[in-house]
Design an enzyme around this catalytic site. Structure first.
Site, PDB file in Angstrom:
ATOM      1  N   SER A 137     -42.653  -4.048 -24.236  1.00  0.00           N
ATOM      2  CA  SER A 137     -42.598  -5.329 -24.993  1.00  0.00           C
ATOM      3  C   SER A 137     -43.919  -5.975 -25.092  1.00  0.00           C
ATOM      4  O   SER A 137     -44.703  -6.170 -24.052  1.00  0.00           O
ATOM      5  CB  SER A 137     -41.428  -6.213 -24.334  1.00  0.00           C
ATOM      6  OG  SER A 137     -41.582  -7.355 -25.181  1.00  0.00           O
ATOM      7  N   TYR A 150     -37.186  -9.754 -17.163  1.00  0.00           N
ATOM      8  CA  TYR A 150     -37.329  -8.667 -18.397  1.00  0.00           C
ATOM      9  C   TYR A 150     -38.827  -8.549 -18.624  1.00  0.00           C
ATOM     10  O   TYR A 150     -39.357  -7.389 -18.614  1.00  0.00           O
ATOM     11  CB  TYR A 150     -36.719  -9.220 -19.521  1.00  0.00           C
ATOM     12  CG  TYR A 150     -37.161  -8.795 -21.055  1.00  0.00           C
ATOM     13  CD1 TYR A 150     -36.132  -7.806 -21.322  1.00  0.00           C
ATOM     14  CD2 TYR A 150     -38.398  -8.756 -21.739  1.00  0.00           C
ATOM     15  CE1 TYR A 150     -36.418  -7.125 -22.758  1.00  0.00           C
ATOM     16  CE2 TYR A 150     -38.565  -8.188 -22.924  1.00  0.00           C
ATOM     17  CZ  TYR A 150     -37.477  -7.142 -23.513  1.00  0.00           C
ATOM     18  OH  TYR A 150     -38.013  -6.570 -24.443  1.00  0.00           O
TER      19      TYR A 150
HETATM   20  P1  NAD Z   1     -30.208  -4.613 -28.666  1.00  0.00           P
HETATM   21  O1  NAD Z   1     -29.484  -5.510 -27.822  1.00  0.00           O
HETATM   22  O2  NAD Z   1     -30.029  -4.674 -30.328  1.00  0.00           O
HETATM   23  O3  NAD Z   1     -29.814  -3.048 -28.331  1.00  0.00           O
HETATM   24  C1  NAD Z   1     -29.955  -2.459 -27.189  1.00  0.00           C
HETATM   25  C2  NAD Z   1     -28.940  -1.318 -26.982  1.00  0.00           C
HETATM   26  O4  NAD Z   1     -29.034  -0.896 -25.685  1.00  0.00           O
HETATM   27  C3  NAD Z   1     -27.625  -1.525 -27.264  1.00  0.00           C
HETATM   28  O5  NAD Z   1     -26.982  -0.565 -28.125  1.00  0.00           O
HETATM   29  C4  NAD Z   1     -26.969  -1.576 -25.696  1.00  0.00           C
HETATM   30  O6  NAD Z   1     -25.535  -1.091 -25.904  1.00  0.00           O
HETATM   31  C5  NAD Z   1     -27.936  -0.447 -25.221  1.00  0.00           C
HETATM   32  N1  NAD Z   1     -27.842  -0.494 -23.609  1.00  0.00           N
HETATM   33  C6  NAD Z   1     -28.004  -1.593 -23.038  1.00  0.00           C
HETATM   34  N2  NAD Z   1     -28.097  -1.558 -21.666  1.00  0.00           N
HETATM   35  C7  NAD Z   1     -27.706  -0.007 -21.531  1.00  0.00           C
HETATM   36  C8  NAD Z   1     -27.619   1.039 -20.536  1.00  0.00           C
HETATM   37  N3  NAD Z   1     -27.553   0.404 -19.132  1.00  0.00           N
HETATM   38  N4  NAD Z   1     -27.231   2.039 -20.910  1.00  0.00           N
HETATM   39  C9  NAD Z   1     -27.336   2.705 -22.021  1.00  0.00           C
HETATM   40  N5  NAD Z   1     -27.597   1.923 -23.175  1.00  0.00           N
HETATM   41  C10 NAD Z   1     -27.607   0.502 -22.959  1.00  0.00           C
HETATM   42  O7  NAD Z   1     -31.868  -4.484 -28.323  1.00  0.00           O
HETATM   43  P2  NAD Z   1     -33.008  -4.239 -29.041  1.00  0.00           P
HETATM   44  O8  NAD Z   1     -33.611  -5.525 -29.523  1.00  0.00           O
HETATM   45  O9  NAD Z   1     -32.843  -3.230 -30.225  1.00  0.00           O
HETATM   46  O10 NAD Z   1     -34.020  -3.727 -28.098  1.00  0.00           O
HETATM   47  C11 NAD Z   1     -34.366  -2.084 -27.952  1.00  0.00           C
HETATM   48  C12 NAD Z   1     -35.533  -2.089 -26.979  1.00  0.00           C
HETATM   49  O11 NAD Z   1     -36.732  -2.790 -27.665  1.00  0.00           O
HETATM   50  C13 NAD Z   1     -35.553  -2.547 -25.670  1.00  0.00           C
HETATM   51  O12 NAD Z   1     -36.212  -1.777 -24.769  1.00  0.00           O
HETATM   52  C14 NAD Z   1     -36.021  -3.953 -25.846  1.00  0.00           C
HETATM   53  O13 NAD Z   1     -36.532  -4.365 -24.570  1.00  0.00           O
HETATM   54  C15 NAD Z   1     -37.187  -3.773 -26.889  1.00  0.00           C
HETATM   55  N6  NAD Z   1     -37.922  -4.774 -27.565  1.00  0.00           N
HETATM   56  C16 NAD Z   1     -37.047  -5.757 -28.210  1.00  0.00           C
HETATM   57  C17 NAD Z   1     -37.718  -6.665 -28.867  1.00  0.00           C
HETATM   58  C18 NAD Z   1     -36.950  -7.575 -29.949  1.00  0.00           C
HETATM   59  O14 NAD Z   1     -37.370  -8.707 -30.182  1.00  0.00           O
HETATM   60  N7  NAD Z   1     -35.902  -7.077 -30.394  1.00  0.00           N
HETATM   61  C19 NAD Z   1     -39.144  -6.935 -28.531  1.00  0.00           C
HETATM   62  C20 NAD Z   1     -39.843  -6.050 -27.781  1.00  0.00           C
HETATM   63  C21 NAD Z   1     -39.196  -5.060 -27.163  1.00  0.00           C
HETATM   64  C1  4PL Z   2     -42.230 -12.245 -28.452  1.00  0.00           C
HETATM   65  O1  4PL Z   2     -39.175  -8.375 -26.250  1.00  0.00           O
HETATM   66  O2  4PL Z   2     -41.410  -9.678 -27.482  1.00  0.00           O
HETATM   67  C2  4PL Z   2     -38.694 -12.571 -27.997  1.00  0.00           C
HETATM   68  C3  4PL Z   2     -36.988 -10.755 -27.006  1.00  0.00           C
HETATM   69  N1  4PL Z   2     -39.925 -12.741 -28.300  1.00  0.00           N
HETATM   70  O3  4PL Z   2     -37.428  -9.726 -26.454  1.00  0.00           O
HETATM   71  C4  4PL Z   2     -38.600  -9.257 -26.618  1.00  0.00           C
HETATM   72  C5  4PL Z   2     -40.768 -11.869 -28.160  1.00  0.00           C
HETATM   73  C6  4PL Z   2     -38.355 -11.333 -27.391  1.00  0.00           C
HETATM   74  C7  4PL Z   2     -40.395 -10.513 -27.538  1.00  0.00           C
HETATM   75  C8  4PL Z   2     -39.144 -10.304 -27.312  1.00  0.00           C
END
Ligand code: NAD
Ligand code: 4PL
Length: 244
Positions: A137, A150
């Site tokens: 992230s 996180y």
């Molecule tokens: P989300 O919450 O929409 O989806 C996450 C998925 O992971 C869900 O389907 C959930 O059931 C599953 N999950 C959670 N814990 C679990 C576990 N212990 N075992 C198996 N499955 C599990 O999240 P997202 O926003 O799509 O995030 C996906 C990835 O991207 C994550 O690694 C998150 O940290 C990263 N990320 C997201 C953002 C953002 O802004 N959305 C930004 C940077 C990084």
């Molecule tokens: C900039 O990884 O990268 C909120 C929530 N804002 O999970 C993230 C920023 C979120 C991010 C993320």
């Protein structure tokens, strides 16, 4: 296509960024294992793919992770790519996170990456080929508030990515990270993070909302055979919010 005959596991692929990654890998020809603790969501996401297969897993539980990889090996005989995407995305002031919650976030977001990588290591080593892509992230650079555990876990993922890449490079395995910025996943849209889009857009070079499909192509590239010379890297995919 870039991923024909490849078998890929994408954790947390029932929704959001993981689901978009699963769709992209499927479109590039891979057989995709949609691995999620949400079994119904995983089935729905896998069912929408050409060659999708759902497996229920909790990435924080060693037995659950081992059973998942055993099932994939029994069915396909190989794991070419692992995308460690599953994570909890909290929004809590740092001093409101109790120790139990802190541990849960670290167990899922950091230890889960270790457990899944450990479980695919032997088959990848024996095959002399593997691709591991960890979803980190840009909060690691931005120091985003309300997610200290996180951010700590994702910083750990970044470090683990570099260290593991060094230890497995000789076996034909690459290990990289992709660091998204704020992205409109189901999880984020249902949380207070969903209110940050206007502010974050004002910091980006490209002033629009980041979507899950914006993240997937970089992950697919890192999972492809032709990314063979890229390892130990973290590629930031955030519309230019942060620059490192
Ligand atoms: P989300 O919450 O929409 O989806 C996450 C998925 O992971 C869900 O389907 C959930 O059931 C599953 N999950 C959670 N814990 C679990 C576990 N212990 N075992 C198996 N499955 C599990 O999240 P997202 O926003 O799509 O995030 C996906 C990835 O991207 C994550 O690694 C998150 O940290 C990263 N990320 C997201 C953002 C953002 O802004 N959305 C930004 C940077 C990084
Ligand atoms: C900039 O990884 O990268 C909120 C929530 N804002 O999970 C993230 C920023 C979120 C991010 C993320």
């Amino acid at each position: 296509m870039k991923l024909n005959d490849r078998v890929a596991i994408v954790t947390g692929a029932a929704q959001g960024i993981g689901r978009a990654i699963a769709e992209k890998l499927d479109a590039e020809g891979a057989t995709v294992v949609v691995a999620d603790r949400n079994a119904d969501g995983a089935s729905r996401a896998a069912g929408a793919l050409e060659r999708g297969r759902a497996i229920e897993v909790d990435v924080a539980e060693p037995e659950s992770v081992e059973a998942m990889v055993a099932e994939v090996l029994a069915e396909y005989g190989r794991v070419d790519a692992l995308v460690n995407n599953a994570a909890i995305v909290p929004f809590v002031a740092w001093d409101d996170v109790d120790l139990e919650h802190w541990r849960k976030i670290i167990d899922t977001n950091l230890t889960g990456v270790y457990l899944c990588s450990r479980a695919v290591w032997e088959p990848m080593r024996d095959a002399g080929y593997g691709r591991i892509a960890n979803i980190a992230s840009n909060t690691v650079m931005a120091g985003t508030p309300n997610m200290a555990a996180y951010v700590a876990a994702k910083g750990g993922v970044w470090g683990f990515t570099r260290a593991l890449a060094t230890e497995v490079g000789a076996q034909g395995i690459t290990v990289n990270a992709v660091a998204p910025g704020l992205t409109a996943s189901e999880g984020v849209l249902a949380s207070p993070h969903g209110e940050a889009f206007d502010f974050v857009q004002s910091l980006q070079a490209i002033p629009r909302r980041g979507e899950p499909a914006d993240i997937a192509p970089t992950v697919a590239f890192l999972c492809s055979e032709e990314a063979a010379w890229v390892t130990g890297q973290m590629i930031v995919v955030d519309g230019g919010h942060t620059r490192h």
